[in-house]
Design a protein around this motif. Structure first.
Motif, PDB file in Angstrom:
ATOM      1  N   ARG A  35      56.123 -62.543 -69.520  1.00 37.19           N
ATOM      2  CA  ARG A  35      54.714 -62.215 -69.692  1.00 37.19           C
ATOM      3  C   ARG A  35      54.337 -62.192 -71.175  1.00 37.19           C
ATOM      4  N   LEU A  36      55.175 -61.563 -72.010  1.00 38.96           N
ATOM      5  CA  LEU A  36      54.851 -61.414 -73.428  1.00 38.96           C
ATOM      6  C   LEU A  36      54.947 -62.742 -74.183  1.00 38.96           C
ATOM      7  N   THR A  37      55.911 -63.570 -73.815  1.00 37.68           N
ATOM      8  CA  THR A  37      56.069 -64.854 -74.517  1.00 37.68           C
ATOM      9  C   THR A  37      55.151 -65.936 -73.971  1.00 37.68           C
ATOM     10  N   GLY A  38      54.583 -65.706 -72.794  1.00 32.92           N
ATOM     11  CA  GLY A  38      53.627 -66.640 -72.234  1.00 32.92           C
ATOM     12  C   GLY A  38      54.182 -67.613 -71.220  1.00 32.92           C
ATOM     13  N   SER A  39      55.489 -67.684 -71.054  1.00 33.59           N
ATOM     14  CA  SER A  39      56.067 -68.578 -70.055  1.00 33.59           C
ATOM     15  C   SER A  39      57.534 -68.240 -69.853  1.00 33.59           C
ATOM     16  N   GLY A  40      58.072 -68.667 -68.707  1.00 34.02           N
ATOM     17  CA  GLY A  40      59.491 -68.478 -68.447  1.00 34.02           C
ATOM     18  C   GLY A  40      60.359 -69.264 -69.406  1.00 34.02           C
ATOM     19  N   GLU A  41      59.890 -70.437 -69.843  1.00 37.64           N
ATOM     20  CA  GLU A  41      60.668 -71.243 -70.791  1.00 37.64           C
ATOM     21  C   GLU A  41      60.900 -70.501 -72.101  1.00 37.64           C
ATOM     22  N   ARG A  42      59.825 -69.927 -72.647  1.00 37.67           N
ATOM     23  CA  ARG A  42      59.970 -69.209 -73.914  1.00 37.67           C
ATOM     24  C   ARG A  42      60.773 -67.935 -73.737  1.00 37.67           C
ATOM     25  N   ALA A  43      60.727 -67.342 -72.546  1.00 35.40           N
ATOM     26  CA  ALA A  43      61.568 -66.168 -72.284  1.00 35.40           C
ATOM     27  C   ALA A  43      63.046 -66.546 -72.307  1.00 35.40           C
ATOM     28  N   VAL A  44      63.387 -67.711 -71.730  1.00 39.92           N
ATOM     29  CA  VAL A  44      64.771 -68.186 -71.781  1.00 39.92           C
ATOM     30  C   VAL A  44      65.187 -68.442 -73.225  1.00 39.92           C
ATOM     31  N   LEU A  45      64.319 -69.071 -74.000  1.00 39.04           N
ATOM     32  CA  LEU A  45      64.629 -69.372 -75.400  1.00 39.04           C
ATOM     33  C   LEU A  45      64.881 -68.090 -76.193  1.00 39.04           C
ATOM     34  N   ALA A  46      64.017 -67.083 -76.007  1.00 38.42           N
ATOM     35  CA  ALA A  46      64.192 -65.826 -76.739  1.00 38.42           C
ATOM     36  C   ALA A  46      65.506 -65.150 -76.360  1.00 38.42           C
ATOM     37  N   GLY A  47      65.827 -65.138 -75.064  1.00 40.05           N
ATOM     38  CA  GLY A  47      67.069 -64.519 -74.634  1.00 40.05           C
ATOM     39  C   GLY A  47      68.293 -65.246 -75.174  1.00 40.05           C
ATOM     40  N   GLU A  48      68.265 -66.589 -75.146  1.00 40.97           N
ATOM     41  CA  GLU A  48      69.414 -67.361 -75.629  1.00 40.97           C
ATOM     42  C   GLU A  48      69.631 -67.157 -77.121  1.00 40.97           C
ATOM     43  N   PHE A  49      68.569 -67.125 -77.909  1.00 38.52           N
ATOM     44  CA  PHE A  49      68.749 -66.934 -79.346  1.00 38.52           C
ATOM     45  C   PHE A  49      69.193 -65.506 -79.678  1.00 38.52           C
ATOM     46  N   THR A  50      68.804 -64.538 -78.854  1.00 36.49           N
ATOM     47  CA  THR A  50      69.337 -63.181 -79.026  1.00 36.49           C
ATOM     48  C   THR A  50      70.848 -63.172 -78.835  1.00 36.49           C
ATOM     49  N   ALA A  51      71.317 -63.881 -77.808  1.00 40.43           N
ATOM     50  CA  ALA A  51      72.760 -63.967 -77.564  1.00 40.43           C
ATOM     51  C   ALA A  51      73.467 -64.720 -78.687  1.00 40.43           C
ATOM     52  N   VAL A  52      72.850 -65.770 -79.228  1.00 37.36           N
ATOM     53  CA  VAL A  52      73.443 -66.506 -80.352  1.00 37.36           C
ATOM     54  C   VAL A  52      73.642 -65.578 -81.549  1.00 37.36           C
ATOM     55  N   LEU A  53      72.647 -64.753 -81.831  1.00 40.77           N
ATOM     56  CA  LEU A  53      72.768 -63.802 -82.933  1.00 40.77           C
ATOM     57  C   LEU A  53      73.944 -62.851 -82.703  1.00 40.77           C
ATOM     58  N   GLY A  54      74.139 -62.434 -81.445  1.00 37.00           N
ATOM     59  CA  GLY A  54      75.250 -61.542 -81.130  1.00 37.00           C
ATOM     60  C   GLY A  54      76.597 -62.190 -81.382  1.00 37.00           C
ATOM     61  N   VAL A  55      76.781 -63.434 -80.934  1.00 33.69           N
ATOM     62  CA  VAL A  55      78.065 -64.111 -81.157  1.00 33.69           C
ATOM     63  C   VAL A  55      78.280 -64.360 -82.651  1.00 33.69           C
TER      64      VAL A  55
END
Length: 433
Positions: A296-316
């Protein structure tokens, strides 16, 4: 009997919780138990590869079996094999019984990789139609699984320490305290079998002979593979799952040993890893629950996936740069970010998958996705074990996850949000149905 969506959601969450609770009990002790029995890191990587490759080899046949035979029977079989695998791991003392346990566990994972989610989506579609919102229920199911892993990991790590601080249990029974969580997990898996058979109703299926069932599996498998290969959006979801698998394969292999090194003992490492893993799985549960909000906040499911994946990249990346140091806080933060990011991305990615797949091939499509996870995890774990200790060993996970995140930097082809209706699989349903 068609369940209402709320009841289906509750039962899907319960099945997810009960299946993953024994796996959580196993997480903090398995590596340390096998290490205490003299299994080297390279042999551990090989055993994990046996598990992953068995699951990979059986993913598509078992997904096809679920689409042909039904979800409930396949889920019950996965519970039986999980119980046997955990008991064998707890009691096995040489490589060959442990390898057999990994084969059984891999087969159980393959059997369980899609049917429960497919049952939930089928039930909701039967009650509300193909435009029913799936993301909230998928998020709750994922959160329940993560909560089970968190609770099981905490109990599995602390239990042996509380039970046998003075070593009397092992002296009296000959059974290491680290093996007790595995035996408890085997009992919970037996309960899971009964719950699945009682709580997951399915519409009647035409009577099928063993020959007919086996004959229908290749058609279901071919349908799922063709669908994943031809549909660009499904292909992107599968490749993203493979990227996640590469990261998890490295994190789960290297973290227990690092925890033991920091504490100076296997028991202390089990406690520390239990706390870390519990925090990670709680992070996954949090990410799952935040997935609808993120979309909802990012405006689409695609951008939600992108935000989640880059959060995980930062963790690794944090885990990589702190690998050769004693900086526990940044490493723990990195570990948490990996699981929060993956949890936040998963429900939105899977909703895209379900909206492009029909009921006849849904479990097979999920098996294709799980196959990518298992193969990538096995390969990344083997590569990491062969690299020098330190930051280099974390690179396979970092590079793989970064590649998966980059897939979502451009708009997905024909991606549609809830309400657009599903796109059926390109191949027909197996004739045996």
């Amino acid at each position: 009997m068609v369940l209402d969506p709320l009841t289906a959601r509750r039962r899907y969450s319960a099945v997810s919780f009960v299946f993953w609770l024994p796996i959580g009990l196993c997480v903090p002790v398995q590596v340390l138990l096998l290490t205490e029995r003299g299994v080297s890191l390279s042999a551990l990587a090989a055993l994990f590869a046996v598990h992953s490759l068995t699951a990979a080899a059986l993913e598509l046949p078992t997904g096809g079996l679920s689409d042909v035979l039904g979800r409930r029977a396949v889920l019950a079989a996965s519970g039986v094999l999980t119980a046997a695998a955990l008991a064998l791991t707890a009691l096995g003392t040489t490589v060959w019984p442990l390898a057999l346990a990994m084969v059984l566990k891999g087969a159980a994972r393959a059997l369980n990789s899609g049917p429960a989610e497919a049952w939930y989506v089928d039930t909701v579609h039967a009650a509300e139609g193909p435009d029913a919102a799936l993301r909230p229920g998928l998020a709750r199911g994922g959160a329940a699984a993560a909560a089970a892993l968190a609770l099981g990991t905490l109990a599995g790590g602390l239990g042996p320490w509380l039970l046998d601080r003075d070593g009397r249990l092992e002296a009296a029974t000959g059974l290491p305290a680290l093996a007790v969580p595995l035996l408890i997990g085997a009992l919970i898996s037996a309960f899971y079998v009964g719950y699945v058979l009682l709580a997951l109703p399915e519409p009647p299926r035409p009577p099928a002979t063993l020959r007919g069932v086996l004959a229908g599996i290749p058609g279901a498998v071919a349908s799922g593979v063709r669908h994943a290969a031809r549909d660009a959006l499904v292909r992107r979801v599968v490749l993203t799952t493979a990227a996640v698998g590469s990261a998890l394969g490295v994190v789960e292999l290297l973290t227990p040993g690092r925890a033991a090194a920091l504490t100076g003992s296997a028991g202390g490492g089990a406690v520390l890893y239990a706390v870390l893993a519990c925090a990670g799985f709680c992070g996954t549960a949090l990410g799952n629950r935040l997935a609808p909000t993120a979309a909802r906040l990012t405006g689409s499911g695609e951008r939600a996936v992108l935000a989640g994946e880059f959060t995980a990249v930062l963790g690794v990346a944090l885990l990589c740069v702190t690998a050769a140091t004693d900086l526990l806080a940044p490493a723990a933060l990195g570990y948490l970010l990996v699981y929060v990011g993956i949890g936040a991305a998963s429900p939105s990615a899977n909703e895209f998958l379900h909206r492009r797949t029909d009921s006849a091939g849904r479990a097979t499509a999920l098996s294709v996705q799980s196959l990518a996870l298992q193969l990538a995890g096995a390969c990344a774990g083997v590569v990491a074990s062969a690299l020098p200790a330190g930051a280099a060993a974390w690179l396979p996970g970092l590079l793989g996850l970064t590649a998966g995140a980059l897939l979502w930097t451009r708009r997905a082809p024909a991606a549609r949000e809830p309400g657009a209706g599903p796109r059926p699989a390109t191949a027909p349903a197996p004739s045996s149905r």
